[in-house]
Design a protein around this motif. Structure first.
Motif, PDB file in Angstrom:
ATOM      1  N   GLN A 158       0.859  -1.301  -0.180  1.00 16.75           N
ATOM      2  CA  GLN A 158      -0.058   0.002  -0.004  1.00 16.75           C
ATOM      3  C   GLN A 158       0.683   1.333   0.051  1.00 16.75           C
ATOM      4  N   ILE A 159       1.897   1.261   0.676  1.00 16.81           N
ATOM      5  CA  ILE A 159       2.800   2.301   0.842  1.00 16.81           C
ATOM      6  C   ILE A 159       3.541   2.571  -0.607  1.00 16.81           C
ATOM      7  N   ALA A 160       3.979   1.575  -0.999  1.00 13.71           N
ATOM      8  CA  ALA A 160       4.679   1.490  -2.274  1.00 13.71           C
ATOM      9  C   ALA A 160       3.689   2.173  -3.333  1.00 13.71           C
ATOM     10  N   ALA A 161       2.435   1.662  -3.359  1.00 17.16           N
ATOM     11  CA  ALA A 161       1.220   2.380  -4.434  1.00 17.16           C
ATOM     12  C   ALA A 161       1.156   3.800  -4.017  1.00 17.16           C
ATOM     13  N   LEU A 162       1.014   3.971  -2.784  1.00 16.31           N
ATOM     14  CA  LEU A 162       0.875   5.657  -2.685  1.00 16.31           C
ATOM     15  C   LEU A 162       2.282   6.587  -2.908  1.00 16.31           C
ATOM     16  N   SER A 163       3.320   5.840  -2.976  1.00 17.23           N
ATOM     17  CA  SER A 163       4.282   6.772  -3.125  1.00 17.23           C
ATOM     18  C   SER A 163       4.392   6.900  -4.654  1.00 17.23           C
ATOM     19  N   ARG A 164       3.757   6.187  -5.619  1.00 14.85           N
ATOM     20  CA  ARG A 164       3.613   6.189  -6.886  1.00 14.85           C
ATOM     21  C   ARG A 164       2.481   6.949  -7.123  1.00 14.85           C
ATOM     22  N   ASP A 165       1.596   7.472  -6.310  1.00 12.70           N
ATOM     23  CA  ASP A 165       0.388   8.263  -6.586  1.00 12.70           C
ATOM     24  C   ASP A 165      -0.649   7.249  -7.106  1.00 12.70           C
ATOM     25  N   ASP A 166      -0.659   6.021  -6.723  1.00 10.66           N
ATOM     26  CA  ASP A 166      -1.558   4.899  -7.315  1.00 10.66           C
ATOM     27  C   ASP A 166      -2.481   4.569  -6.322  1.00 10.66           C
ATOM     28  N   PHE A 167      -3.462   5.627  -5.897  1.00 11.42           N
ATOM     29  CA  PHE A 167      -4.494   5.294  -5.122  1.00 11.42           C
ATOM     30  C   PHE A 167      -5.266   4.273  -5.244  1.00 11.42           C
ATOM     31  N   ALA A 168      -5.563   3.867  -6.504  1.00  8.30           N
ATOM     32  CA  ALA A 168      -6.573   2.984  -6.787  1.00  8.30           C
ATOM     33  C   ALA A 168      -5.930   1.520  -6.461  1.00  8.30           C
ATOM     34  N   ALA A 169      -4.618   1.229  -6.522  1.00  5.70           N
ATOM     35  CA  ALA A 169      -3.951   0.057  -6.145  1.00  5.70           C
ATOM     36  C   ALA A 169      -3.829  -0.075  -4.567  1.00  5.70           C
ATOM     37  N   ALA A 170      -3.374   1.087  -4.013  1.00 10.25           N
ATOM     38  CA  ALA A 170      -3.371   1.100  -2.575  1.00 10.25           C
ATOM     39  C   ALA A 170      -4.912   0.707  -2.062  1.00 10.25           C
ATOM     40  N   ARG A 171      -6.103   1.451  -2.543  1.00  6.22           N
ATOM     41  CA  ARG A 171      -7.451   1.068  -1.948  1.00  6.22           C
ATOM     42  C   ARG A 171      -7.705  -0.359  -2.094  1.00  6.22           C
ATOM     43  N   ASP A 172      -7.337  -0.952  -3.396  1.00  5.54           N
ATOM     44  CA  ASP A 172      -7.447  -2.292  -3.783  1.00  5.54           C
ATOM     45  C   ASP A 172      -6.976  -3.292  -2.797  1.00  5.54           C
ATOM     46  N   LEU A 173      -6.033  -2.843  -2.124  1.00  2.00           N
ATOM     47  CA  LEU A 173      -5.223  -3.958  -0.974  1.00  2.00           C
ATOM     48  C   LEU A 173      -5.968  -3.768   0.392  1.00  2.00           C
ATOM     49  N   ALA A 174      -6.914  -2.753   0.382  1.00  2.00           N
ATOM     50  CA  ALA A 174      -7.692  -2.726   1.601  1.00  2.00           C
ATOM     51  C   ALA A 174      -8.845  -3.955   1.681  1.00  2.00           C
ATOM     52  N   SER A 175      -9.310  -4.029   2.993  1.00  2.00           N
ATOM     53  CA  SER A 175     -10.462  -4.908   2.990  1.00  2.00           C
ATOM     54  C   SER A 175     -11.573  -4.781   2.195  1.00  2.00           C
ATOM     55  N   ASP A 176     -12.349  -5.869   1.866  1.00  2.00           N
ATOM     56  CA  ASP A 176     -13.697  -5.653   1.259  1.00  2.00           C
ATOM     57  C   ASP A 176     -14.573  -5.040   2.063  1.00  2.00           C
ATOM     58  N   ALA A 177     -14.566  -4.901   3.137  1.00  2.00           N
ATOM     59  CA  ALA A 177     -15.528  -3.785   3.976  1.00  2.00           C
ATOM     60  C   ALA A 177     -15.071  -2.608   3.733  1.00  2.00           C
ATOM     61  N   PHE A 178     -13.853  -2.235   3.909  1.00  2.00           N
ATOM     62  CA  PHE A 178     -13.436  -0.844   3.777  1.00  2.00           C
ATOM     63  C   PHE A 178     -13.797  -0.473   2.417  1.00  2.00           C
TER      64      PHE A 178
END
Length: 66
Positions: free
Chosen positions: A17-37
């Motif tokens: 998630q941190i690696a995705a955020l450091s690339r400004d890839d918010f979609a990839a970071a969010r995709d790693l969150a739980s289904d409920a989130f």
């Protein structure tokens, strides 16, 4: 407390998630969150949460999960 295997799994997700955020890839970071989130927080809301309260994560900080 988690066992070593579960801790390693969780650490890998956080690091990804941190690696995705450091690339400004918010979609990839969010995709790693739980289904409920993901069911409760849209991508736009996620971006607002991160940029509003957790902007330091965009710089790719070194974080250690223990």
């Amino acid at each position: 407390m988690c066992d070593a295997e579960r801790t390693a799994e969780l650490a890998a997700v956080v690091e990804a998630q941190i690696a995705a955020l450091s690339r400004d890839d918010f979609a990839a970071a969010r995709d790693l969150a739980s289904d409920a989130f993901r069911s409760q927080v849209s991508l736009e809301q996620f971006i607002m949460i991160i940029t509003g309260s957790y902007g330091f994560l965009l710089a790719g900080p070194d974080i250690v999960v223990t």
